[in-house]
Design an enzyme around this catalytic site. Structure first.
Site, PDB file in Angstrom:
ATOM      1  N   SER A  80       0.841  -1.195   0.000  1.00 30.82           N
ATOM      2  CA  SER A  80       0.000   0.000   0.000  1.00 30.82           C
ATOM      3  C   SER A  80       0.873   1.241   0.000  1.00 30.82           C
ATOM      4  O   SER A  80       2.033   1.198   0.440  1.00 30.82           O
ATOM      5  CB  SER A  80      -0.895   0.009   1.245  1.00 30.82           C
ATOM      6  OG  SER A  80      -1.545   1.257   1.408  1.00 30.82           O
TER       7      SER A  80
ATOM      8  N   TYR B 239      -2.727  -0.056  10.038  1.00 30.25           N
ATOM      9  CA  TYR B 239      -2.712  -0.498   8.641  1.00 30.25           C
ATOM     10  C   TYR B 239      -1.360  -0.195   8.002  1.00 30.25           C
ATOM     11  O   TYR B 239      -0.793  -1.029   7.292  1.00 30.25           O
ATOM     12  CB  TYR B 239      -3.844   0.206   7.893  1.00 30.25           C
ATOM     13  CG  TYR B 239      -4.001  -0.175   6.449  1.00 30.25           C
ATOM     14  CD1 TYR B 239      -4.659  -1.350   6.096  1.00 30.25           C
ATOM     15  CD2 TYR B 239      -3.531   0.652   5.434  1.00 30.25           C
ATOM     16  CE1 TYR B 239      -4.828  -1.702   4.765  1.00 30.25           C
ATOM     17  CE2 TYR B 239      -3.698   0.311   4.100  1.00 30.25           C
ATOM     18  CZ  TYR B 239      -4.350  -0.863   3.773  1.00 30.25           C
ATOM     19  OH  TYR B 239      -4.506  -1.199   2.445  1.00 30.25           O
TER      20      TYR B 239
END
Length: 269
Positions: A150, A163
């Site tokens: 990501s 995250y």
């Protein structure tokens, strides 16, 4: 261009019925792969497999939790029993947890159990399938693992500490496993990752899209920082993942490929 094709290859996609995982499953099937749609929910997995078959592809649904090594081992046995081998694994399972977000509160107020849940959902749900299906590939001396990183792994993005840490761990795990498998089992074993920019999924839709369909303030900030000026579409991940699974990437291992519309290249100025 035949090196980019995946004809007859068995590709396991965890989270294979989600927005991004489902898009990858369909795209890789169109490139000739036989797709294993793996997830916890049988109905959704079967529906995705049927969708692929209706489009002319080959697919089977397998139910397993990406965090449960025993279930994954049974799933691997099922796949090998049905199709003889595993050629590639795409670790599409993951996502954020609402309780772990800290957009409107100090980071000190994030609950430890929510933080741990995000690490499990992303990092552990990447490592565990990699070890199970990776062993099946290593025993044959050939295979490709593609992880999903990501933009949050590369720089600080507000509100998603857990995250971000999980995805940064996936980056390091990708490099570590690439080195270990190539040295132990030869150059036929490869491990890479793609790092998506911003895509709208069911998990982040409420954060990025207003009830009337207009972008939220956070969405506008993201778009303004993305040189291409838009969010990505799920099918736009397929090319990079197909390449990494294919013979066209036979000398590529240990890398993280941004698919982000230029987000990681732009300073914001």
């Amino acid at each position: 261009m035949t090196d980019f094709r995946l004809d007859g290859r068995v590709v396991v996609v965890t989270g294979g019925y989600g927005v991004l995982g489902g898009g990858l499953a369909s795209g890789l099937a169109a490139a000739g792969a036989r797709i294993v749609v793996l997830g916890r929910r049988r109905e959704q997995a079967e529906a995705k497999a049927e969708q692929i078959r209706a489009a002319g592809g080959e697919a089977m649904a397998v139910v397993a939790d990406a965090l449960d090594r025993g279930q994954l081992a049974d799933a691997c046995t099922e796949v090998v029993g049905e199709w003889g081998r595993v050629d590639a694994l795409v670790n599409g399972a993951g996502g954020n947890v609402a309780a772990a977000r800290n957009d409107d509160r100090p980071v000190f107020e994030v609950a430890p159990d929510a933080f741990d849940q995000v690490l499990q959902l992303n990092l552990h749900a990447t490592i565990t399938p990699s070890l199970v299906f990776g062993k099946a590939m290593a025993d044959r001396g050939a295979g490709s693992i593609v992880n999903i990183s990501s933009m949050a792994a590369m720089q600080a993005i507000s509100g998603v500490m857990g995250y971000s840490i999980a995805k940064a761990g996936i980056d390091n795990f990708t490099r570590w496993l690439a080195v270990d498998l190539a040295r132990r089992y030869g150059g036929g074993m490869r491990v890479n990752a793609v790092a998506p920019g911003f895509f709208i999924s069911e998990q982040n839709r409420a954060v990025l899209v207003q009830p009337d369909g207009s972008p939220t303030a956070r969405a506008n900030t993201i778009i303004n920082r993305t040189p291409m000026g838009r969010f990505g579409e799920a099918e736009e991940l397929v090319g990079a993942v197909q390449w990494l699974c294919s013979d066209a990437a036979s000398f590529v291992t240990g890398i993280v490929v941004p698919v982000d519309g230029g987000f990681s290249a732009f300073s914001g100025v």
